[in-house]
Each structure stands twice: as structure tokens, then as C-alpha cells.
Design a protein around this motif. Structure first.
Motif, PDB file in Angstrom:
ATOM      1  N   VAL A   1       0.842  -1.191   0.000  1.00  0.00           N
ATOM      2  CA  VAL A   1       0.000   0.000   0.000  1.00  0.00           C
ATOM      3  C   VAL A   1       0.881   1.246   0.000  1.00  0.00           C
ATOM      4  N   GLY A   2       0.540   2.164  -0.855  1.00  0.00           N
ATOM      5  CA  GLY A   2       1.286   3.412  -0.923  1.00  0.00           C
ATOM      6  C   GLY A   2       0.351   4.599  -1.017  1.00  0.00           C
ATOM      7  N   LYS A   3       0.927   5.742  -1.297  1.00  0.00           N
ATOM      8  CA  LYS A   3       0.130   6.952  -1.425  1.00  0.00           C
ATOM      9  C   LYS A   3       0.180   7.459  -2.860  1.00  0.00           C
ATOM     10  N   TYR A   4      -0.876   8.122  -3.235  1.00  0.00           N
ATOM     11  CA  TYR A   4      -0.956   8.707  -4.574  1.00  0.00           C
ATOM     12  C   TYR A   4      -1.451  10.140  -4.410  1.00  0.00           C
ATOM     13  N   LEU A   5      -0.690  11.094  -4.912  1.00  0.00           N
ATOM     14  CA  LEU A   5      -1.088  12.489  -4.788  1.00  0.00           C
ATOM     15  C   LEU A   5      -1.191  13.135  -6.155  1.00  0.00           C
ATOM     16  N   GLU A   6      -2.181  13.955  -6.319  1.00  0.00           N
ATOM     17  CA  GLU A   6      -2.282  14.793  -7.505  1.00  0.00           C
ATOM     18  C   GLU A   6      -2.091  16.234  -7.059  1.00  0.00           C
ATOM     19  N   LEU A   7      -1.086  16.855  -7.617  1.00  0.00           N
ATOM     20  CA  LEU A   7      -0.714  18.189  -7.175  1.00  0.00           C
ATOM     21  C   LEU A   7      -0.666  19.099  -8.393  1.00  0.00           C
ATOM     22  N   SER A   8      -1.448  20.154  -8.385  1.00  0.00           N
ATOM     23  CA  SER A   8      -1.375  21.086  -9.500  1.00  0.00           C
ATOM     24  C   SER A   8      -0.556  22.288  -9.081  1.00  0.00           C
ATOM     25  N   LEU A   9       0.315  22.706  -9.965  1.00  0.00           N
ATOM     26  CA  LEU A   9       1.178  23.833  -9.639  1.00  0.00           C
ATOM     27  C   LEU A   9       1.476  24.664 -10.872  1.00  0.00           C
ATOM     28  N   ALA A  10       1.885  25.884 -10.633  1.00  0.00           N
ATOM     29  CA  ALA A  10       2.283  26.770 -11.717  1.00  0.00           C
ATOM     30  C   ALA A  10       3.802  26.839 -11.730  1.00  0.00           C
ATOM     31  N   ALA A  11       4.375  26.772 -12.917  1.00  0.00           N
ATOM     32  CA  ALA A  11       5.825  26.888 -13.016  1.00  0.00           C
ATOM     33  C   ALA A  11       6.173  27.438 -14.393  1.00  0.00           C
ATOM     34  N   GLU A  12       7.391  27.962 -14.502  1.00  0.00           N
ATOM     35  CA  GLU A  12       7.790  28.594 -15.759  1.00  0.00           C
ATOM     36  C   GLU A  12       8.059  27.583 -16.860  1.00  0.00           C
ATOM     37  N   SER A  13       8.563  26.426 -16.450  1.00  0.00           N
ATOM     38  CA  SER A  13       8.881  25.408 -17.436  1.00  0.00           C
ATOM     39  C   SER A  13       8.710  24.041 -16.800  1.00  0.00           C
ATOM     40  N   GLN A  14       8.724  23.033 -17.633  1.00  0.00           N
ATOM     41  CA  GLN A  14       8.617  21.659 -17.141  1.00  0.00           C
ATOM     42  C   GLN A  14       9.763  21.340 -16.185  1.00  0.00           C
ATOM     43  N   ASP A  15      10.940  21.811 -16.515  1.00  0.00           N
ATOM     44  CA  ASP A  15      12.095  21.565 -15.662  1.00  0.00           C
ATOM     45  C   ASP A  15      11.937  22.211 -14.295  1.00  0.00           C
ATOM     46  N   ALA A  16      11.421  23.451 -14.297  1.00  0.00           N
ATOM     47  CA  ALA A  16      11.197  24.151 -13.027  1.00  0.00           C
ATOM     48  C   ALA A  16      10.171  23.405 -12.184  1.00  0.00           C
ATOM     49  N   ALA A  17       9.108  22.934 -12.848  1.00  0.00           N
ATOM     50  CA  ALA A  17       8.075  22.189 -12.137  1.00  0.00           C
ATOM     51  C   ALA A  17       8.653  20.918 -11.536  1.00  0.00           C
ATOM     52  N   LYS A  18       9.479  20.259 -12.326  1.00  0.00           N
ATOM     53  CA  LYS A  18      10.090  19.003 -11.884  1.00  0.00           C
ATOM     54  C   LYS A  18      10.934  19.228 -10.621  1.00  0.00           C
ATOM     55  N   THR A  19      11.739  20.278 -10.658  1.00  0.00           N
ATOM     56  CA  THR A  19      12.583  20.601  -9.518  1.00  0.00           C
ATOM     57  C   THR A  19      11.740  20.869  -8.279  1.00  0.00           C
ATOM     58  N   GLN A  20      10.672  21.660  -8.464  1.00  0.00           N
ATOM     59  CA  GLN A  20       9.771  21.989  -7.363  1.00  0.00           C
ATOM     60  C   GLN A  20       9.168  20.743  -6.727  1.00  0.00           C
ATOM     61  N   VAL A  21       8.604  19.881  -7.585  1.00  0.00           N
ATOM     62  CA  VAL A  21       7.919  18.694  -7.068  1.00  0.00           C
ATOM     63  C   VAL A  21       8.909  17.784  -6.360  1.00  0.00           C
ATOM     64  N   ASP A  22      10.093  17.660  -6.935  1.00  0.00           N
ATOM     65  CA  ASP A  22      11.121  16.829  -6.313  1.00  0.00           C
ATOM     66  C   ASP A  22      11.444  17.338  -4.906  1.00  0.00           C
ATOM     67  N   GLU A  23      11.583  18.638  -4.804  1.00  0.00           N
ATOM     68  CA  GLU A  23      11.855  19.286  -3.515  1.00  0.00           C
ATOM     69  C   GLU A  23      10.715  19.015  -2.506  1.00  0.00           C
ATOM     70  N   MET A  24       9.475  19.160  -2.988  1.00  0.00           N
ATOM     71  CA  MET A  24       8.314  18.931  -2.112  1.00  0.00           C
ATOM     72  C   MET A  24       8.280  17.500  -1.595  1.00  0.00           C
ATOM     73  N   CYS A  25       8.595  16.563  -2.479  1.00  0.00           N
ATOM     74  CA  CYS A  25       8.606  15.158  -2.076  1.00  0.00           C
ATOM     75  C   CYS A  25       9.653  14.935  -0.992  1.00  0.00           C
ATOM     76  N   LYS A  26      10.834  15.495  -1.230  1.00  0.00           N
ATOM     77  CA  LYS A  26      11.928  15.278  -0.278  1.00  0.00           C
ATOM     78  C   LYS A  26      11.651  15.940   1.056  1.00  0.00           C
ATOM     79  N   LYS A  27      11.053  17.134   1.029  1.00  0.00           N
ATOM     80  CA  LYS A  27      10.890  17.897   2.262  1.00  0.00           C
ATOM     81  C   LYS A  27       9.647  17.525   3.050  1.00  0.00           C
ATOM     82  N   LEU A  28       8.598  17.086   2.364  1.00  0.00           N
ATOM     83  CA  LEU A  28       7.352  16.857   3.090  1.00  0.00           C
ATOM     84  C   LEU A  28       6.630  15.568   2.714  1.00  0.00           C
TER      85      LEU A  28
END
Lengths: 90, 90
Positions: A40-67
Motif C-alpha cells: 500500500v502506498g500513497k498517490y497524490l495529484e498536485l497542481s502547480l504553476a511553473a515557468e517550465s517543465q524543468d522548473a516544475a520538476k525541480t519543485q515537485v522533487d523538492e516537495m517530495c523530499k521535504k514533506l
């Protein structure tokens, strides 16, 4: 640009999953004989605004690691989708 | 044949998700300003044996309806992968 991140968080393979064992037991009790293993795991859908796909990727990665994920015992992966900008009700 | 079902269970869009709201608040508190919305769901990996892909699909669908998802407020979808038969340790 708006993005939708679909985040999958699962326990690392070596970590015990008592919740999965319980679900498996419940399935057996209901008469399902075919399942061999449940994790059993978790599944999250997170909508966010970012300048580019790369920026979004970095953001989400950070969120996963931090919280979102406990990286000591969990692993995560995510898919990013570009969402056309529109006014969605809800 | 062995199959791996990846099951995604999410709240129906019209259903309130207080857990998602809490996660969104926590992200904002951590300084993430970009996320606009978070929905939290469940992700299950279930390995099962079945005679065919269709049989596996029927089984998993039944399991979701009877136990895994609360179909009053949740929706589910799943992907099925054929797993080559081997002796996996762990």
C-alpha cells in the motif's frame, strides 16, 4: 504554465508493510484466493504553476523530499503533465 | 500467469479532501508558493495469479468494489502488467 504532478509514494521494497499484509488478509477472508502480495502506498495529484517543465520538476522533487515522502523508508516517483490554462470550476 | 495490478484510488472530484488541504497548507508553510491544489489518494500494488489478462482484470475490479475502494466517495482505476514467472526473493 500549469502542471499536474501525479506522485506515487511507496515503501521501499525492504521495508515491512503491515497495512498491505492486512489488506491481503482481508481479501483472502472475502474469498479471493489469487492475490499473492499487496503493498500500500500513497498517490497524490498536485497542481502547480511553473515557468517550465524543468522548473516544475525541480519543485515537485523538492516537495517530495521535504514533506510528502519519508525518504528514509519510502521512495517516490512522479509524472508531470502540462495542463492547458483554463478556468476549471469545482 | 502472474500479474501485477497498480491500483489508483482517489476521492471523487466533488468530494472534499481535507487531507489534501492540509498537505497544501503544509507546503505553503514550507515556502512553496506554486502549488494550487493537492488531492490525496491511495496507491496499491497487488500481485495475483490468473489464467488470463481478462480474468485478472475481473478479479481486481471485484476486489476494488468489495474492499479496496469506497465507491460511494471514491473512484478507482488500475493498470495490469504481466509479470514473468520467476522466483523473486524478498
Amino acid at each position: 504554465m500549469d502542471y499536474l504532478a501525479k506522485i506515487y509514494i511507496t515503501l521501499k521494497p525492504a521495508v515491512n508493510d503491515p497495512q498491505g499484509v492486512t489488506v491481503l488478509g482481508a481479501l483472502k477472508n472475502l474469498g479471493f484466493t489469487t492475490p499473492a502480495n499487496v503493498r500500500v502506498g500513497k498517490y497524490l495529484e498536485l497542481s502547480l504553476a511553473a515557468e517550465s517543465q524543468d522548473a516544475a520538476k525541480t519543485q515537485v522533487d523538492e516537495m517530495c523530499k521535504k514533506l510528502l515522502a519519508n525518504i528514509v523508508i519510502e521512495q517516490y516517483r512522479f509524472d508531470l503533465e502540462e495542463v492547458p490554462a483554463n478556468t476549471s470550476g469545482g
